[in-house]
Design a protein around this motif. Structure first.
Motif, PDB file in Angstrom:
ATOM      1  N   ASP A 117     -11.814  43.685  10.856  1.00 33.27           N
ATOM      2  CA  ASP A 117     -12.010  44.931   9.865  1.00 33.27           C
ATOM      3  C   ASP A 117     -10.830  44.545   8.811  1.00 33.27           C
ATOM      4  N   ARG A 118      -9.814  43.949   8.954  1.00 26.94           N
ATOM      5  CA  ARG A 118      -8.657  43.841   7.984  1.00 26.94           C
ATOM      6  C   ARG A 118      -9.137  42.522   7.243  1.00 26.94           C
ATOM      7  N   ILE A 119      -9.538  41.451   7.841  1.00 27.54           N
ATOM      8  CA  ILE A 119     -10.355  40.254   7.130  1.00 27.54           C
ATOM      9  C   ILE A 119     -11.357  40.969   5.973  1.00 27.54           C
ATOM     10  N   GLY A 167      10.914  43.010   8.456  1.00 29.55           N
ATOM     11  CA  GLY A 167       9.786  44.013   8.716  1.00 29.55           C
ATOM     12  C   GLY A 167       9.163  44.383   7.425  1.00 29.55           C
ATOM     13  N   LEU A 168       9.480  43.679   6.293  1.00 31.98           N
ATOM     14  CA  LEU A 168       8.873  43.810   4.954  1.00 31.98           C
ATOM     15  C   LEU A 168       7.658  43.361   5.231  1.00 31.98           C
ATOM     16  N   ARG A 169       6.722  43.909   4.570  1.00 32.88           N
ATOM     17  CA  ARG A 169       5.004  43.432   4.568  1.00 32.88           C
ATOM     18  C   ARG A 169       4.630  43.697   3.021  1.00 32.88           C
ATOM     19  N   PRO A 170       3.438  42.902   2.728  1.00 31.32           N
ATOM     20  CA  PRO A 170       3.206  43.026   1.202  1.00 31.32           C
ATOM     21  C   PRO A 170       2.139  44.190   1.244  1.00 31.32           C
ATOM     22  N   GLY A 188      -1.771  26.999   2.696  1.00 31.22           N
ATOM     23  CA  GLY A 188      -1.593  28.294   2.057  1.00 31.22           C
ATOM     24  C   GLY A 188      -2.597  29.272   2.478  1.00 31.22           C
ATOM     25  N   GLY A 189      -3.790  28.967   2.868  1.00 32.82           N
ATOM     26  CA  GLY A 189      -4.737  30.032   3.506  1.00 32.82           C
ATOM     27  C   GLY A 189      -4.121  30.642   4.759  1.00 32.82           C
ATOM     28  N   GLU A 190      -3.674  29.562   5.626  1.00 34.60           N
ATOM     29  CA  GLU A 190      -2.787  29.972   6.730  1.00 34.60           C
ATOM     30  C   GLU A 190      -1.885  30.894   6.503  1.00 34.60           C
ATOM     31  N   SER A 191      -0.889  30.533   5.684  1.00 36.79           N
ATOM     32  CA  SER A 191       0.167  31.574   5.416  1.00 36.79           C
ATOM     33  C   SER A 191      -0.009  33.033   4.826  1.00 36.79           C
ATOM     34  N   ALA A 192      -1.140  32.789   3.919  1.00 40.35           N
ATOM     35  CA  ALA A 192      -1.718  34.181   3.422  1.00 40.35           C
ATOM     36  C   ALA A 192      -2.403  35.226   4.243  1.00 40.35           C
ATOM     37  N   ALA A 193      -3.066  34.334   5.143  1.00 42.44           N
ATOM     38  CA  ALA A 193      -3.585  35.071   6.365  1.00 42.44           C
ATOM     39  C   ALA A 193      -2.778  35.848   7.090  1.00 42.44           C
ATOM     40  N   ILE A 194      -1.529  35.227   7.494  1.00 47.44           N
ATOM     41  CA  ILE A 194      -0.913  35.468   8.498  1.00 47.44           C
ATOM     42  C   ILE A 194       0.109  37.087   7.864  1.00 47.44           C
ATOM     43  N   ALA A 195       0.619  36.431   6.431  1.00 50.15           N
ATOM     44  CA  ALA A 195       1.202  37.691   5.891  1.00 50.15           C
ATOM     45  C   ALA A 195       0.676  38.896   5.489  1.00 50.15           C
ATOM     46  N   ALA A 196      -0.698  38.578   5.469  1.00 49.03           N
ATOM     47  CA  ALA A 196      -1.497  40.046   4.921  1.00 49.03           C
ATOM     48  C   ALA A 196      -2.335  40.753   6.167  1.00 49.03           C
ATOM     49  N   GLY A 197      -1.718  40.038   7.491  1.00 48.81           N
ATOM     50  CA  GLY A 197      -1.995  40.778   8.610  1.00 48.81           C
ATOM     51  C   GLY A 197      -3.442  40.649   8.949  1.00 48.81           C
TER      52      GLY A 197
END
Length: 469
Positions: free
Chosen positions: A33-35, A464-467, A157-166
């Protein structure tokens, strides 16, 4: 509960599954759902695995049947699209490999699955994993979850973005000069490039050359990196560089038998560095003093004698051009993106320069060996600036104008020498972007840098910070 699932680390999710507090199906549905919600803006995901939900249902049944459970049982993971995944598209960010479906998993993927992890999706990258932005003709450009006008880095970069974005709790990237540590720094997650050869590169393009290539875990916590590394490390009988059988100790939470000695530096030898980044490196070093660690500013003369980025360029162009020629033979120019064209157009390194560069690598290794005879770890920056705007290829950093390759100044020395390095966030820029530090250890000393990282994580001002997506 959905946010708790999405931003829990993989270790916590595995614990919730084992104790039956959350089912693998709930976890998988939350991430799917997040994706669906977030990825249209981020464009980190290139392929969602068709059978991911079915695999989660099978994992749930195993829990209910009291079967033996692996350390990642029921936990989704994602994989950079240069890493082979059996029965799942692996297209390497290039129309040349459009529709390619491998028959077997890369060793690293197989080991994550053997631990109970469930492959969720493949993530974006630059063509052939070759650039500091994740953009290509096949799946387009990935955006940074902290600021969609900026890059999440490359090549993972896709991997880092996916993890950072939950969208994923944990995943795999590859690193030739910067590519798991740089993207982690640009998106504020954690990653590690282990000692060269600790994790087999089997099932990852190119098969040769691979003496500077690494595959490594990317996640949101130090303990997840330690867990993944413990699963990934060790020979597989196929990658001849992967020969180390040294026992692995995560080092987290243990008391060292003596006072740790840590140096910190931002140069000379790395190129220019933004003052905000310098301040973050110094703050991380100073923070270790709270744990009784001996800390001081240092220099490594070998890095001043031989600029590692220049050494790498002279060596790697000669090594990689044959692989590029083979992959692109007979293809139309409009099928190639920026880096393939650039690589093929570069002049060959002269034999004298190539030999001098080989000798420079030995001098760099000796310089680090001398340093680590006196210190247990080194703290540097990962990148000289926070995440930059898309498409920028020249930067003015602390008054000096440099091209984009200079972003690799502090990361590429570890690829040349094979030393392990971990990237983790420890600061925030005035524009609200992550700033990270790199923790470097001696060869085979992953336990030491994980221990140092765990100390910093415990007192991090940005934990604990998140975008806000």
């Amino acid at each position: 509960m959905s946010d708790d699932i999405l931003f829990s680390d993989a270790t916590k999710l595995a614990e919730l599954v084992r104790t039956k507090e959350v089912s693998p199906v709930e976890i998988m549905r939350a991430h799917l759902d997040r994706i669906a919600t977030v990825d249209p803006r981020v464009n980190a995901i290139v392929t969602v695995v068709d059978g991911a939900l079915d695999a989660a249902k099978a994992a749930e049944q195993a829990v209910m049947s009291s079967d033996a459970l692996g350390p990642l049982h029921g936990v989704p993971f994602t994989v950079k699209d240069s890493i082979d995944t059996a029965g799942v598209l692996t297209q390497r960010g290039s129309p040349l490999f459009q529709g390619r479906v491998p028959d077997t998993d890369a060793t690293s993927v197989a080991r994550m699955k053997a631990a109970g992890g469930i492959l969720l999706a493949k993530t974006n990258l630059p063509e052939f994993s070759y650039w500091i932005e994740s953009d290509n003709l096949l799946s387009g450009r990935s955006n940074n979850p902290w600021d969609l006008t900026r890059t999440p880095g490359g090549s993972s970069g896709g991997e880092s973005a996916a993890i950072a974005a939950g969208m994923s709790p944990i995943g795999l990237g590859t690193d030739l000069a910067i590519s798991v540590r740089g993207p982690a720094a640009q998106t504020g997650i954690t990653s590690m490039k282990a000692t060269h050869g600790r994790v087999p590169m089997t099932g990852i393009w190119p098969r040769a050359p691979r003496r500077f290539w690494h595959v490594g875990p990317m996640a949101r916590s130090v303990r997840d990196i330690a867990l993944a590394f413990s699963l990934l490390a060790g020979p597989d009988g196929q990658d001849a560089f992967a020969t180390s059988t040294a026992a692995f100790d995560a080092g987290i939470g243990r008391q060292p038998y003596r006072q740790l000695r840590v140096g910190w530096m931002v140069g000379p030898g790395f190129g220019p560095v933004d003052p905000e980044v310098v301040a973050t490196v110094k703050a991380a070093a100073d923070a270790l003093k709270q744990w009784g660690v001996f800390v001081e500013q240092v220099g490594i003369p070998a890095l001043e004698r031989d600029f590692a980025l220049d050494v790498f360029n002279r060596l790697h162009v000669m090594e990689m051009k044959p692989a590029f020629r083979q992959a692109t033979a007979g293809r139309r120019p409009d099928e190639l993106y920026k880096m393939a064209k650039t690589m093929l157009s570069l002049p060959d390194t002269s034999m004298d320069d190539f030999i001098d560069a080989e000798q420079a690598v030995e001098r760099l290794r000796d310089g680090y060996a001398d340093y680590f005879s006196r210190y247990d770890a080194l703290i540097t920056h990962v990148l000289p600036i926070p995440a930059h705007k898309h498409g920028v290829e020249e930067f003015t950093i602390d008054g000096q104008t440099v091209d984009a390759t200079y972003l690799q100044g502090a990361t590429v020395p570890l690829n040349l020498t094979g030393l392990p390095g971990l990237a983790m966030r420890f600061g925030t820029s005035k524009e609200g972007l992550p700033i990270s530090v790199q923790i470097v250890g001696k060869w085979q000393a992953e336990s030491t840098i994980l221990h140092v990282a765990s100390l910093l994580e415990a007192i991090s001002p940005v934990r604990g910070l998140r975008p806000a997506l």
